[in-house]
Design a protein around this motif. Sequence first.
Motif, mmCIF file in Angstrom:
data_model
loop_
_atom_site.group_PDB
_atom_site.id
_atom_site.type_symbol
_atom_site.label_atom_id
_atom_site.label_comp_id
_atom_site.label_asym_id
_atom_site.label_seq_id
_atom_site.Cartn_x
_atom_site.Cartn_y
_atom_site.Cartn_z
ATOM 1 N N SER A 83 -0.480 81.979 -16.289
ATOM 2 C CA SER A 83 -0.666 80.571 -15.919
ATOM 3 C C SER A 83 0.407 79.709 -16.545
ATOM 4 O O SER A 83 1.028 78.881 -15.882
ATOM 5 C CB SER A 83 -2.027 80.052 -16.385
ATOM 6 O OG SER A 83 -3.014 80.933 -16.054
ATOM 7 N N PHE A 84 0.628 79.912 -17.843
ATOM 8 C CA PHE A 84 1.566 79.018 -18.529
ATOM 9 C C PHE A 84 3.019 79.397 -18.290
ATOM 10 O O PHE A 84 3.900 78.550 -18.415
ATOM 11 C CB PHE A 84 1.199 78.906 -20.008
ATOM 12 C CG PHE A 84 0.055 77.978 -20.156
ATOM 13 C CD1 PHE A 84 0.253 76.617 -20.223
ATOM 14 C CD2 PHE A 84 -1.238 78.450 -20.115
ATOM 15 C CE1 PHE A 84 -0.811 75.743 -20.272
ATOM 16 C CE2 PHE A 84 -2.313 77.587 -20.166
ATOM 17 C CZ PHE A 84 -2.094 76.234 -20.255
ATOM 18 N N LYS A 85 3.233 80.647 -17.902
ATOM 19 C CA LYS A 85 4.594 81.032 -17.537
ATOM 20 C C LYS A 85 5.013 80.225 -16.302
ATOM 21 O O LYS A 85 6.087 79.612 -16.273
ATOM 22 C CB LYS A 85 4.630 82.532 -17.233
ATOM 23 C CG LYS A 85 6.021 83.073 -17.043
ATOM 24 C CD LYS A 85 5.968 84.530 -16.666
ATOM 25 C CE LYS A 85 7.324 84.969 -16.151
ATOM 26 N NZ LYS A 85 7.276 86.280 -15.547
ATOM 27 N N ALA A 89 7.469 73.015 -14.959
ATOM 28 C CA ALA A 89 7.817 71.854 -15.790
ATOM 29 C C ALA A 89 9.332 71.753 -15.952
ATOM 30 O O ALA A 89 9.910 70.651 -15.891
ATOM 31 C CB ALA A 89 7.136 71.984 -17.154
ATOM 32 N N MET A 116 3.490 77.562 -15.074
ATOM 33 C CA MET A 116 3.416 76.125 -15.355
ATOM 34 C C MET A 116 4.683 75.668 -16.076
ATOM 35 O O MET A 116 5.221 74.604 -15.809
ATOM 36 C CB MET A 116 2.197 75.854 -16.223
ATOM 37 C CG MET A 116 1.348 74.714 -15.716
ATOM 38 S SD MET A 116 -0.104 74.589 -16.717
ATOM 39 C CE MET A 116 -1.193 75.610 -15.806
ATOM 40 N N GLY A 117 5.153 76.510 -16.996
ATOM 41 C CA GLY A 117 6.375 76.192 -17.741
ATOM 42 C C GLY A 117 7.577 76.119 -16.815
ATOM 43 O O GLY A 117 8.389 75.185 -16.899
ATOM 44 N N VAL A 159 -3.494 87.683 -20.879
ATOM 45 C CA VAL A 159 -2.471 87.857 -19.835
ATOM 46 C C VAL A 159 -2.637 86.772 -18.770
ATOM 47 O O VAL A 159 -1.654 86.193 -18.294
ATOM 48 C CB VAL A 159 -2.565 89.269 -19.207
ATOM 49 C CG1 VAL A 159 -1.835 89.336 -17.884
ATOM 50 C CG2 VAL A 159 -1.978 90.305 -20.159
ATOM 51 N N LEU A 160 -3.897 86.471 -18.446
ATOM 52 C CA LEU A 160 -4.140 85.395 -17.469
ATOM 53 C C LEU A 160 -3.572 84.072 -17.975
ATOM 54 O O LEU A 160 -2.925 83.329 -17.242
ATOM 55 C CB LEU A 160 -5.646 85.242 -17.244
ATOM 56 C CG LEU A 160 -6.244 86.113 -16.154
ATOM 57 C CD1 LEU A 160 -7.746 85.914 -16.100
ATOM 58 C CD2 LEU A 160 -5.642 85.745 -14.796
ATOM 59 N N LEU A 161 -3.816 83.817 -19.259
ATOM 60 C CA LEU A 161 -3.274 82.585 -19.860
ATOM 61 C C LEU A 161 -1.750 82.611 -19.815
ATOM 62 O O LEU A 161 -1.103 81.612 -19.502
ATOM 63 C CB LEU A 161 -3.712 82.491 -21.320
ATOM 64 C CG LEU A 161 -4.868 81.563 -21.651
ATOM 65 C CD1 LEU A 161 -5.097 81.541 -23.139
ATOM 66 C CD2 LEU A 161 -4.594 80.149 -21.161
ATOM 67 N N TYR A 162 -1.191 83.783 -20.141
ATOM 68 C CA TYR A 162 0.266 83.939 -20.158
ATOM 69 C C TYR A 162 0.852 83.632 -18.778
ATOM 70 O O TYR A 162 1.788 82.840 -18.649
ATOM 71 C CB TYR A 162 0.614 85.360 -20.622
ATOM 72 C CG TYR A 162 1.975 85.851 -20.209
ATOM 73 C CD1 TYR A 162 3.131 85.229 -20.691
ATOM 74 C CD2 TYR A 162 2.125 86.929 -19.336
ATOM 75 C CE1 TYR A 162 4.384 85.677 -20.307
ATOM 76 C CE2 TYR A 162 3.367 87.376 -18.952
ATOM 77 C CZ TYR A 162 4.494 86.744 -19.436
ATOM 78 O OH TYR A 162 5.737 87.173 -19.053
#
Lengths: 386, 282
Positions: free
Chosen positions: B190-192, B198, B194-195, B185-188
Amino acid sequence: MESKGIFSLLGDNLSQFWQYTGVANVSFGHILMIVIGLVFIYLAIKKEWEPMLLVPIGFGIIVGNIPFFHGLSIGIYEQGSVLNILYQGVLQGWYPPLIFLGIGAMTDFSALISNPKLLLIGAAAQLGIFGAYAIALLLGFSAAEAGAIGIIGGADGPTAIFLSSRLAPDLVGAIAVSAYSYMALVPVIQPPVMKLLTSNKERLIRMKPPRAVSQNEKRIFPIVGFLLTAFIVPSGLPLLGMLFFGNLLKESGVTRRLAETARGPLIDVITILIGLTVGASTQADKFLQVRSIYIFVLGALSFVIATFGGVLFVKFLNLFLKDGNKINPLIGNAGVSAVPDSARVSHQVGMEYDKTNYLLMHAMGPNVAGVIGSAVAAGVLLGFLT
Amino acid sequence: MRINEFLVTNTDDYEDDFGHKHGWIELFNTSYGAVGIGGCYLTNDPANLKKYVIPKGDATTKIGPRQYTIFWADNMPTRGTYHLNFTLEESSEIILVASDGRTIIDRIKIPHEQIDTNVTYGRITDGEGSIDGSGEGWGIMERTTPKTSNITAEREPAHVVVKRMDPFGIIMAVTAMSVVFCALVLLYLSFKYMGKNAIRKAKKKLESDSPNSPATGNVSDQEESAEQLAAIAMALDLYFRELEVHDFEYTVLTRNETPKTYSPWSSKIYTLRETPVKISKR
């Protein structure tokens, strides 16, 4: 007298030589295991089921089950023998992280970065590990052995070998063979479960095409991914560190040669060594036990539970997603990390219902998330049980 | 480093290399890295912190991670690195001092009245407890444990405890799945974000590029849909396949022989007419 002495000596030598031959030491178990090895090789060549793994493992099984006279430093369990030295990479757990380095260097995480919620499917599919763990406990295995058996459900050969070498070294052979066999059998095990849990309408869900991912995002992913996961589960450091390091080599754009070595010659060499030694470790007297049968049954169950977990979690997630953003539950099975076979299964099953619905690129997201998820789960088990 | 255990009066316990029995002090490296204690000091006198200097040149004074070492309090420093110039019977305190000769790393008062002959006083748990001499976390040891852990009770392996506490694996499943979910979930998250960032940046770039250079064909990543990318990939694939078929290399035309004896080119299915169907007479 002289001639009698010579014949007697000759007879003694021949008798001793006979004792050293495989024929004199053969047992039913050896023959059975050799047949299993031949079946593996047949499946790899004829059916092309994971040939890169089943050929070395199959031949390794044959090598490990050639009967011999013990004490000559030949067998894989005899200290100092060539096979024993090569087997240390399995027992000490340094082959699997090197394989993870190669996997990292060949994996494209774009699908995951473009749609990060697919990461959660990779987490849900780890249910197979803990389902099998619970059943193994009920069958009387110790918690350490149950953890090692459960990790088969992670559908990740290197992780299974790494964890079992730490928790239950005696079971490494059976666990590794079971994990790789079921990874090869993913196209047989998963589709019935996927079809059972999904409706026709759900199978036809079309997902939004993934957005293009910039190179910078790809570069940041291994660094952030590593920091976040390793800080939570430091015991998964060898696997997670190597996986994300390999991926950084690939995506950095400035270490092409290193990435090519990691995903090419290095992973090939380690795959040969790990396959051959794991196969050879299935020596009949160590392998042919009731426990091995349990391990195979639990392995199959763990794959089924993992598929259940992945597919049901997508259905659950869909309850909260708007139309147009919904996820096709057929990619839920890809959360088990048998890369890329389980993603291919999602695609093939999807194509059975809609020839124009290409699920492969979407399924690759949970598939690579499964690799991360199983490494994290292995770290948790290692932390709890040692 | 910590002072971990000591024996004041030794008549029937651990012997030194010379076969003599003396009081001893055990030091414990609490860290997970090797620690060199050469140059540090051991003393029984707060007024003289540099009473005994541990020799610097001795390679054995580098203590491995979580390892123990012993100093003999025999007042015979000529017998080697590990023999101190004082005894514990005459001491009221043991002090470990850093190599600067001022910083006190650890100290412990010796409760002579509590300690019998051949009985050690030590930390209940290795390395844990007070370092100010108060004796918190210290106690009389059931057994002397020179150069080893003070915990003498047999410990159950972690997996045995886990099975006893959680025989059905439910707690393990819930906890471990929660940890796996937390990590991902932490990764999710972060990349949510970050996405999103972007995409926002790409849009800004597109907006700033388009009015100034409409004819340059400056197309950002966001403009290319998956279908477009697939079409480009397909076109490239076809192009390269065509090259392969013609096998055009270095302006020399060659012919590739196919190892298959039966190919679509020689297939009778494609070249022959359908087999006439025979209509049976009734």
